[in-house]
Design a protein around this motif. Sequence first.
Motif, PDB file in Angstrom:
ATOM      1  N   UNK A 153       5.869  -2.546 -23.527  1.00  0.00           N
ATOM      2  CA  UNK A 153       6.152  -2.224 -21.942  1.00  0.00           C
ATOM      3  C   UNK A 153       4.892  -2.970 -21.231  1.00  0.00           C
ATOM      4  N   UNK A 154       5.727  -3.560 -20.300  1.00  0.00           N
ATOM      5  CA  UNK A 154       4.519  -4.236 -19.574  1.00  0.00           C
ATOM      6  C   UNK A 154       4.802  -4.074 -18.202  1.00  0.00           C
ATOM      7  N   UNK A 155       3.500  -4.010 -17.657  1.00  0.00           N
ATOM      8  CA  UNK A 155       3.262  -3.683 -15.970  1.00  0.00           C
ATOM      9  C   UNK A 155       3.847  -4.457 -15.423  1.00  0.00           C
ATOM     10  N   UNK A 156       4.587  -4.325 -14.307  1.00  0.00           N
ATOM     11  CA  UNK A 156       5.181  -5.458 -13.613  1.00  0.00           C
ATOM     12  C   UNK A 156       5.999  -5.278 -12.036  1.00  0.00           C
ATOM     13  N   UNK A 157       5.460  -5.651 -10.876  1.00  0.00           N
ATOM     14  CA  UNK A 157       6.172  -5.611  -9.826  1.00  0.00           C
ATOM     15  C   UNK A 157       7.492  -5.031  -9.529  1.00  0.00           C
ATOM     16  N   UNK A 158       8.058  -4.718  -8.795  1.00  0.00           N
ATOM     17  CA  UNK A 158       9.232  -3.526  -8.453  1.00  0.00           C
ATOM     18  C   UNK A 158      10.116  -4.879  -7.014  1.00  0.00           C
ATOM     19  N   UNK A 159      11.131  -6.094  -8.093  1.00  0.00           N
ATOM     20  CA  UNK A 159      11.386  -6.799  -6.149  1.00  0.00           C
ATOM     21  C   UNK A 159      12.022  -6.618  -5.162  1.00  0.00           C
ATOM     22  N   UNK A 160      12.577  -5.125  -5.797  1.00  0.00           N
ATOM     23  CA  UNK A 160      13.620  -3.763  -4.625  1.00  0.00           C
ATOM     24  C   UNK A 160      13.311  -3.136  -3.854  1.00  0.00           C
ATOM     25  N   UNK A 161      11.380  -3.107  -4.683  1.00  0.00           N
ATOM     26  CA  UNK A 161      11.029  -2.259  -3.371  1.00  0.00           C
ATOM     27  C   UNK A 161      10.971  -1.982  -2.402  1.00  0.00           C
ATOM     28  N   UNK A 162      11.134  -3.007  -1.176  1.00  0.00           N
ATOM     29  CA  UNK A 162      11.483  -2.163   0.176  1.00  0.00           C
ATOM     30  C   UNK A 162      12.190  -1.734   0.493  1.00  0.00           C
ATOM     31  N   UNK A 163      13.798  -2.267   0.103  1.00  0.00           N
ATOM     32  CA  UNK A 163      15.044  -1.585   0.475  1.00  0.00           C
ATOM     33  C   UNK A 163      15.281  -0.635  -0.431  1.00  0.00           C
TER      34      UNK A 163
END
Length: 273
Positions: free
Chosen positions: A132-142
């Motif tokens: 498991x790696x920490x990443x951003x959430x591309x659809x976060x603003x939606x």
Amino acid sequence: MHMPGGTAYYFSCALSKLDVRYLLVTALAPAEMHYVEDLRKKGIDIKVQPSAHTVYFENIYGENQDERSQNVLEKADAFTVEALEAVDAQIFHLGPLLAGDITIELISALAAKGRISLDVQGYLRKVENQKVHAVDWPAKKEALQYVDILKADVAELRALTGCDTVEAGVKLLANWGVKEAVITNGSKGSVIYHEGVFYTIPAYFPEAVVDATGCGDTYMAGYLFKRIKGAGIQQSGEFAAAMAGLKTGTAGAFEGSEGDVERFLTTRHPDLN
């Protein structure tokens, strides 16, 4: 140590000890259905979405229980809008373990029926070769425009917002539509941000910390319980922190009562003595 886990387990066990109506919706494989029966014996109402596999996490802790690494050995099928079509609630608490568990379409559909509480950790996990790696959430603003209450730890907040401080991070979440941001920081306590106000919540410790797994889920069970009962944010946060602290004193899920939490809170909080 092998045990059932995840938000579905820890949150449900904790909430089952409190005076509130609650339904667990979970997805798991036939081989793990005995865990559902165990939870039903605790009085938990459960709706199961069949899945080819059950999510299987391996948590590895160092001497400091605030720090862990994770592997994912199996993944479950995503939840569907159809599976939750007949489910109604004042608050829907979403606890995705992995990014593909709950779609934005489902969040939007549930938001039309009640308030959305989201533990964001699953959207910030990417699995590569089971690690498991920490990443951003591309659809976060939606997605976050539908979220009333968001729970994250400090590292997750940084990954989600790109901000170096909690203050900047929660203000950005508010700009994206989040009404209440609950930010936990392990043994250092937590901060809740709502309508421009910061609420500082201390951590509460048992005599010895035995097992920190599920603390965030236990915290949110206590927090949402108090909020739905009409308590203010500071009171709700302190109850939640005490409930999580009490849970760390034993292995497994929270097994106490509301009275146990109140007594623990009183003995650990000098202002209440």
